[in-house]
Scaffold this active site. Structure first.
Site, PDB file in Angstrom:
ATOM      1  N   THR A 182      -1.464  -1.807  12.575  1.00  0.00           N
ATOM      2  CA  THR A 182      -1.927  -1.713  11.203  1.00  0.00           C
ATOM      3  C   THR A 182      -3.613  -1.720  11.386  1.00  0.00           C
ATOM      4  OG1 THR A 182      -2.048  -3.760  10.823  1.00  0.00           O
ATOM      5  CG2 THR A 182      -0.157  -3.059  10.360  1.00  0.00           C
ATOM      6  N   GLU A 329       3.542   0.384   8.208  1.00  0.00           N
ATOM      7  CA  GLU A 329       4.808  -0.445   8.056  1.00  0.00           C
ATOM      8  C   GLU A 329       6.033   0.378   7.484  1.00  0.00           C
ATOM      9  OE1 GLU A 329       1.797  -1.567   7.094  1.00  0.00           O
ATOM     10  OE2 GLU A 329       1.629  -3.696   7.550  1.00  0.00           O
ATOM     11  N   LYS A 439     -10.665 -10.791 -10.366  1.00  0.00           N
ATOM     12  CA  LYS A 439     -10.209 -11.973 -11.129  1.00  0.00           C
ATOM     13  C   LYS A 439     -11.369 -12.599 -12.072  1.00  0.00           C
ATOM     14  CE  LYS A 439      -6.467 -12.855  -8.144  1.00  0.00           C
ATOM     15  NZ  LYS A 439      -6.184 -13.076  -6.503  1.00  0.00           N
ATOM     16  N   TRP A 444      -6.825 -10.162 -14.870  1.00  0.00           N
ATOM     17  CA  TRP A 444      -7.083  -9.477 -13.799  1.00  0.00           C
ATOM     18  C   TRP A 444      -7.358  -8.122 -14.294  1.00  0.00           C
ATOM     19  CZ3 TRP A 444      -2.504  -9.734  -9.821  1.00  0.00           C
ATOM     20  CH2 TRP A 444      -2.157 -11.420  -9.253  1.00  0.00           C
TER      21      TRP A 444
HETATM   22  P1  AMP Z   1      -2.159   1.955   5.961  1.00  0.00           P
HETATM   23  O1  AMP Z   1      -1.050   1.248   6.638  1.00  0.00           O
HETATM   24  O2  AMP Z   1      -3.510   1.898   6.493  1.00  0.00           O
HETATM   25  O3  AMP Z   1      -1.642   3.110   5.677  1.00  0.00           O
HETATM   26  O4  AMP Z   1      -2.431   1.534   4.520  1.00  0.00           O
HETATM   27  C1  AMP Z   1      -1.493   1.051   3.232  1.00  0.00           C
HETATM   28  C2  AMP Z   1      -2.026   0.837   2.162  1.00  0.00           C
HETATM   29  O5  AMP Z   1      -2.747   2.085   1.522  1.00  0.00           O
HETATM   30  C3  AMP Z   1      -1.173   0.590   1.072  1.00  0.00           C
HETATM   31  O6  AMP Z   1      -0.805  -0.758   1.106  1.00  0.00           O
HETATM   32  C4  AMP Z   1      -1.932   0.700  -0.159  1.00  0.00           C
HETATM   33  O7  AMP Z   1      -2.746  -0.336  -0.591  1.00  0.00           O
HETATM   34  C5  AMP Z   1      -2.637   1.889   0.058  1.00  0.00           C
HETATM   35  N1  AMP Z   1      -2.179   3.095  -0.340  1.00  0.00           N
HETATM   36  C6  AMP Z   1      -1.376   3.990   0.510  1.00  0.00           C
HETATM   37  N2  AMP Z   1      -1.062   5.029  -0.147  1.00  0.00           N
HETATM   38  C7  AMP Z   1      -1.708   4.918  -1.575  1.00  0.00           C
HETATM   39  C8  AMP Z   1      -1.743   5.350  -2.860  1.00  0.00           C
HETATM   40  N3  AMP Z   1      -1.170   6.704  -2.963  1.00  0.00           N
HETATM   41  N4  AMP Z   1      -2.313   5.026  -4.025  1.00  0.00           N
HETATM   42  C9  AMP Z   1      -2.792   3.512  -3.498  1.00  0.00           C
HETATM   43  N5  AMP Z   1      -2.939   3.080  -2.772  1.00  0.00           N
HETATM   44  C10 AMP Z   1      -2.258   3.748  -1.424  1.00  0.00           C
END
Ligand code: AMP
Length: 545
Positions: A182, A329, A439, A444
């Site tokens: 991650t 994940e 916040k 929020w």
């Molecule tokens: P990663 O594991 O680096 O791909 O990050 C995942 C995170 O990216 C998610 O938990 C979201 O917070 C954000 N994310 C992924 N796709 C979107 C989307 N279409 N709109 C808003 N946030 C997104």
């Protein structure tokens, strides 16, 4: 119970690659090198080279389950590694080249990488952490920018003497196939370990018509790096479907990507919003320069795609954005913003755009719910905010080394850390990453909603809204703005633009104008940096008064 009488046939990546070779031997896999030149292979050649790589790795002593790391851009050799290691029973581990060398070193040590396949162009980066990873036995240089330097093992030289077929072992579908860490901005990165089964099921889901819909008629351009959640599973989906693939290499600026999409007649491209914001701005300046008539969709995810961008592509250029949500994940495809027929029939343009700009509803086999802080499941009323939780066959059940166990609810659902609403139709809308929610007093404020509105202003290229510390309200929104080339906008104009659209409490307290919003290693807005740099400006202003 009566048992079914069907075969127990393992879901392995081997089948996908063999299928691509058998049924689509002539279909191209195109890669652009750092110097811009294009290299054309076919699925048959990629298969042959995958077999050669598997022989070479066997010769280097790679054992089942061992980690073969890659430090590479998107290209055909990376694709070969994607399949060779898992198909021989080892595990491919994609290292993120945008991280700090110390962090890459940590990840490589944590995963106990045994072999590293590294792009020649990335050797200087590799040298900065290589010595800190005692488990590395062999380094192989992929000659993307000229052959390996003296004394180094060259990928092509290593493959040259090997046979182009391999007796692939029979694998358990639950065997690990890939590892991706991650890109967590808090705490150490965590290793997500995909199995053959999860990757195969994810690939099939990506091929569904109402999902990404990858098909043999497609030419797919994964702009998303192969180290970011498996390039969203596209390499596997393309093998499964027999799609033509175009890999962009390291040139990811808007002009190079538009050139490539036009010249290679790309039908489906995928990447994060920051890439597409740049592309839209360039298209607006030169609407006729590129022939993108083949492009059926741009899959955008990784952060929220602003409605104004989705609309801008459609209305001004006839190009379709498909907005999707996912995480490392979740391999990553979780939800996708397809418009249901009932909504389409209603013909309400505003509502349709709202749906297309949502994160969508889940693809088959992903389940969603959202919960409050106590774990209570919340109603799907489109209003109540809570943390999104997901489960499904390609959702991680634990991290490598059993770290971060608090990310799973007692009944096994994965807690995403995203704050969402879910509407009665099942459409998920992300209001924030939980750590980015502002916040203010008891309220929020959704940074994502404000960014969406700000990016709808014609002079705004990028907007990132983050929390500034405030002596009275704890936190108040600050907006970081990048203005489009050749345009100008004032704070007062931005405030006037927001005024009719949000309540007074949501109005940003301050604006900062930047050349570029700082980015994370996967191209998202890096709000932690903005908070570090500008988070204290409201307090300072209050002291000064
Ligand atoms: P990663 O594991 O680096 O791909 O990050 C995942 C995170 O990216 C998610 O938990 C979201 O917070 C954000 N994310 C992924 N796709 C979107 C989307 N279409 N709109 C808003 N946030 C997104």
């Amino acid at each position: 119970m009566m048992n079914g009488r069907m075969m127990d046939f393992p879901l392995t990546l081997t089948h996908l690659m063999e299928r691509a070779r058998r049924f689509f031997p002539e279909t191209e896999v195109v890669s652009r090198a750092p110097d811009g030149s294009l290299h054309r292979h076919t699925w048959a050649q990629v298969y042959g080279r995958t077999a050669k790589l598997a022989h070479a790795l066997t010769r280097l002593g790679v054992e089942p389950g061992e980690r073969v790391a890659t430090l590479a851009w998107n290209h055909h050799r990376h694709l070969e590694a994607y399949f060779a290691a898992p198909m021989m029973g080892a595990v491919v581990h994609t290292l993120n080249l945008r991280l700090h060398p110390n962090e890459i070193g940590y990840i490589a040590r944590h995963a106990e990488d045994a072999i590293v396949l590294v792009d020649r162009s990335l050797l200087p980066l590799f040298e900065q952490f290589a010595a800190s990873v005692p488990t590395i036995r062999h380094v192989v240089v992929m000659p993307d920018s000229g052959p390996a330097p003296e004394g180094r093992t060259d990928y092509e030289a290593l493959l040259a003497p090997e046979r182009d077929d391999f007796e692939w072992p029979k694998l358990d579908e639950n065997a690990a196939a890939q590892i991706c860490y991650t890109s967590g901005t808090t705490g150490n990165p965590k290793g997500v370990v995909y199995s053959h089964r999860s990757s195969v099921l994810h690939a099939l889901a990506a091929c569904l018509a109402d999902s990404i819909g990858v098909s043999m008629h497609d030419t797919v351009l994964p702009v998303v790096p192969m180290f970011h959640a498996n390039a969203w599973g596209l390499p596997h989906a393309c093998a499964a479907a027999g799609a033509r693939v175009v890999f962009p290499g390291p040139k990811l600026d808007p002009e190079s990507l538009l050139d490539l999409m036009a010249s290679e007649r790309v039908t489906c491209a995928a990447g994060v919003p920051t890439i597409w914001l740049g592309i839209l701005a360039l298209l607006d300046q030169n609407p006729k320069k590129w022939d993108l008539s083949r492009l059926r969709q741009m899959v955008i995810g990784g952060s929220a795609a602003p409605a104004s961008m989705i609309d801008g592509f459609q209305e001004r250029h006839g190009l379709t954005v498909t907005h999707a949500w996912g995480m490392t994940e979740t391999n990553p495809l979780g939800t996708i913003a397809r418009v249901k027929p009932s909504i389409e029939r209603a013909g309400d343009k505003g509502k349709t755009l709202q749906v297309r700009a949502s994160q969508g509803f889940p693809v088959p086999f992903v389940e969603t719910r959202h919960c409050d802080d106590t774990g209570k499941i919340l109603p799907w009323d489109g209003k109540t905010m809570g943390e999104l939780e997901v489960r499904g066959p390609w959702v991680a059940a634990s991290y490598m080394g059993d770290e971060g166990q608090d990310r799973w609810a007692k009944d096994g659902w994965f807690k995403t850390g995203d704050v969402v609403t879910i509407d009665p139709e099942g459409y998920v809308r992300i209001t924030d990453r939980s750590k980015d929610v502002i916040k203010s007093g008891g309220e929020w404020i959704s940074s994502v909603a404000l960014e969406n509105l700000l990016m709808a202003h014609p002079a705004v290229l990028e907007a990132a809204v983050f929390a500034g510390r405030h002596p009275r309200w704890d936190e108040r929104p600050i907006a970081a703005i990048v203005v489009k080339k050749g345009m100008a906008v004032t704070e007062a104009e931005l405030a006037a633009h927001l005024e009719s659209r949000v309540s007074k409490i949501w109005m940003p307290d301050a604006y900062v104008f930047l050349e570029q919003i700082p980015r994370t290693s996967t191209g998202k807005f890096l709000k932690t940096r903005l908070r570090e740099t500008y988070g204290g400006m409201l307090e300072k202003a209050a002291e000064g008064r």
